[in-house]
Design a protein around this motif. Structure first.
Motif, short mmCIF file in Angstrom:
data_model
loop_
_atom_site.label_atom_id
_atom_site.label_comp_id
_atom_site.label_asym_id
_atom_site.label_seq_id
_atom_site.Cartn_x
_atom_site.Cartn_y
_atom_site.Cartn_z
N ALA A 133 0.79 -1.24 -0.01
CA ALA A 133 -0.10 0.08 0.02
C ALA A 133 0.90 1.28 -0.07
N TRP A 134 2.15 1.03 0.73
CA TRP A 134 2.97 2.23 0.86
C TRP A 134 3.40 2.50 -0.65
N GLN A 135 3.98 1.58 -1.26
CA GLN A 135 4.43 1.68 -2.63
C GLN A 135 3.25 2.20 -3.51
N ARG A 136 2.07 2.06 -3.44
CA ARG A 136 1.02 2.55 -4.08
C ARG A 136 0.57 4.07 -3.81
N ASN A 137 1.12 4.45 -2.65
CA ASN A 137 0.54 5.49 -2.03
C ASN A 137 -1.17 5.75 -1.66
N GLU A 138 -1.55 4.31 -0.89
CA GLU A 138 -2.63 4.17 -0.61
C GLU A 138 -2.70 3.68 0.84
N VAL A 139 -3.82 3.64 1.30
CA VAL A 139 -4.12 3.17 2.67
C VAL A 139 -5.04 1.94 2.63
N ALA A 140 -4.59 0.84 3.19
CA ALA A 140 -5.40 -0.38 2.92
C ALA A 140 -6.53 -0.38 4.27
N ASP A 141 -7.53 -0.82 4.04
CA ASP A 141 -8.65 -0.88 4.91
C ASP A 141 -8.71 -2.48 5.24
N ILE A 142 -8.65 -2.81 6.81
CA ILE A 142 -8.30 -4.09 6.95
C ILE A 142 -9.37 -4.51 8.13
N LEU A 143 -9.55 -5.74 8.31
CA LEU A 143 -10.14 -6.55 9.54
C LEU A 143 -8.90 -7.44 10.07
N ILE A 144 -8.79 -7.50 11.10
CA ILE A 144 -7.79 -8.53 11.66
C ILE A 144 -8.78 -9.90 11.88
N ARG A 145 -8.22 -10.89 11.35
CA ARG A 145 -9.24 -12.21 11.43
C ARG A 145 -8.70 -12.74 12.71
N VAL A 146 -9.38 -13.31 13.68
CA VAL A 146 -8.92 -13.70 14.88
C VAL A 146 -9.41 -15.20 14.99
N ASN A 147 -8.56 -16.03 15.55
CA ASN A 147 -8.73 -17.33 16.06
C ASN A 147 -8.95 -17.38 17.37
N PRO A 148 -10.21 -17.53 18.04
CA PRO A 148 -10.41 -17.26 19.29
C PRO A 148 -9.97 -18.43 20.13
N ALA A 149 -9.69 -18.08 21.39
CA ALA A 149 -9.28 -19.11 22.27
C ALA A 149 -10.43 -20.05 22.65
N HIS A 150 -11.67 -19.71 22.59
CA HIS A 150 -12.53 -20.60 22.97
C HIS A 150 -13.88 -20.35 21.91
N VAL A 151 -14.40 -21.55 21.45
CA VAL A 151 -15.53 -21.53 20.64
C VAL A 151 -16.59 -22.54 21.40
N PRO A 152 -17.72 -21.64 21.62
CA PRO A 152 -18.76 -22.33 22.72
C PRO A 152 -19.48 -23.47 21.92
N GLN A 153 -19.13 -24.26 20.90
CA GLN A 153 -19.84 -25.29 20.31
C GLN A 153 -19.18 -25.99 19.38
N HIS A 154 -19.42 -27.20 19.23
CA HIS A 154 -19.18 -28.20 18.08
C HIS A 154 -19.72 -27.95 16.69
N ALA A 155 -18.97 -28.24 15.71
CA ALA A 155 -19.56 -28.18 14.29
C ALA A 155 -18.84 -29.05 13.34
N THR A 156 -19.37 -29.22 12.38
CA THR A 156 -18.87 -29.85 11.30
C THR A 156 -17.28 -29.75 10.90
N LEU A 157 -17.09 -28.35 10.64
CA LEU A 157 -15.56 -28.04 10.62
C LEU A 157 -15.34 -26.99 11.48
#
Length: 401
Positions: A133-157
């Protein structure tokens, strides 16, 4: 999927194949009007603070994307190729860009094609994006993808709550939040937390979303941040074992409205559904070529199989189907059949793994009948190894009105 479409298709197929030697029926049928109605219903049921994006990995065909344009709030892509598919139908519709592996070319391409948000999945990916983004002189809008420590149920994947290649471990997120403040070409807009897939229980999915809310609100308060977006992923399932007992979307949306009202979060809540949105717009239909028995068990051999429709093998389930009888029989000898017995539906490939349903009871199934596999609009053709053994591809028809 409208069953009348099936009957019309089979009628037209019969008109074109009146000779004794004909190409057996093998086709995908997609009902675009049904897809639009479903998208409208899902979107309308959500609280006003929520948005519905379509995860195009489930089915990225151009007619599907065009049908959903303006009937969802945008699209989720997981590669530059998927981004280009969306941009081929519209040059401004919002796109969010996910996936654990993003090359420099893909990150640069995402910026070139004006992606709304890039889901960052590691510190290295973050630093590379800032550099590009710096090379393009732009600002990138982002979200951080979080792998949470706890997931409160089971699922297929599960993509979170355990060691996987997806997202950033919850304990590492604080240091990344501090790093972002030093990067001049990154604009943090919020979080992406997509930890499970194919959850069938509305109440446990509400508990999952509440947990995501709690994480986001805690980090906002602790670090003096103001998130604009919380992408809660997809993960809402399709009940292949019992299509008559689907995920309770109405109950989920009622609970979600109460949750939003209680928390009053300042951020937009994004759902990126693929399977849940598109599965029931399509079916896969295949003609029975042979019925045989071996060691006391019955097998139906189909024109087609897992090279067209890999989902049942991939998920190791018996896929729901119905039988459409075909009464015409042009051979001068008896017709193989199985009556009131369990049968395994097999494809045409040279592997015993090519099964779409195993030991399922049928009242009657004969050579020449057609088997219709329901809920095949998502993760069917698009995850299959099409050219294994070089059999002909199925017809693929997109039906509208």
């Amino acid at each position: 999927m409208n069953l009348q479409h099936l009957q019309d298709y089979l009628h037209s197929h019969a008109q074109g194949h009146s000779q004794p030697y004909h190409q057996p029926v093998c086709a995908y049928l997609y009902d675009l009007e049904h897809l639009r109605r479903r998208a409208d219903m899902l979107r309308r049921s959500l609280p006003s603070q929520c948005m519905l994006f379509y995860a195009i990995k489930a089915n990225s065909d151009e007619p599907i994307l065009k049908a959903l344009l303006n009937h969802t709030d945008g699209f989720e892509a997981a590669s530059l190729g998927e981004i280009l598919r969306v941009r081929a139908i519209d040059d401004s519709v919002p796109i969010v860009f996910g996936g654990p592996c993003k090359s420099d070319i893909e990150l640069e391409g995402a910026l070139s094609h004006r992606i709304a948000l890039i889901h960052v999945e590691s510190e290295h990916q973050l630093r590379r994006l800032n550099w590009i983004a710096w090379q393009r002189n732009e600002v990138a809008d982002i979200l951080i993808r979080v792998n949470p420590a706890h997931v409160p149920q089971h699922a297929t994947l599960r993509m979170g709550g355990q060691a996987t290649q997806f997202g950033i471990e919850e304990a590492q997120v604080p240091s990344l939040l501090e790093l972002i403040q030093t990067l001049s070409n990154i604009n943090l807009r919020g979080l992406h937390i997509h930890a499970i897939s194919n959850n069938l229980d509305a109440n446990t999915h509400l508990a999952l979303v509440k947990h995501y809310f709690d994480l986001a609100e805690d980090w906002q308060q602790r670090y003096g941040l103001k998130f604009e977006w919380l992408n809660v992923g997809g993960g809402i399932g399709v009940n292949y074992a019992d299509p008559n007992a689907p995920f309770d979307w109405e109950n989920f949306c009622d609970g979600l409205a109460r949750l939003v009202s209680a928390h009053q979060p300042g951020f937009k809540i994004v759902f990126e559904c693929g399977r849940f949105l598109a599965a029931d717009c399509g079916c896969y239909i295949s003609e029975v070529i042979d019925i045989k028995s071996a060691y006391g068990k019955h097998f139906a051999i189909l024109r087609g199989g897992s090279h067209h429709f890999r989902l049942p093998v991939s998920w190791q389930h018996n896929h729901p189907f119905l039988v459409l009888p075909q009464d015409d029989w042009h051979y001068p000898f008896s017709r193989p059949a199985v009556h009131n017995a369990p049968v395994t539906l097999c494809g045409e490939l040279c592997t015993p793994k090519d099964t779409l349903a195993r030991e399922v009871h049928v009242e009657r199934l004969r050579a020449g009948d057609r088997v219709v596999f329901l809920l095949a609009g998502a993760y069917g053709w698009h995850i299959s190894h099409h050219d294994f053994l070089s059999h002909p591809h199925p017809e693929r028809l997109f039906l509208d009105n």
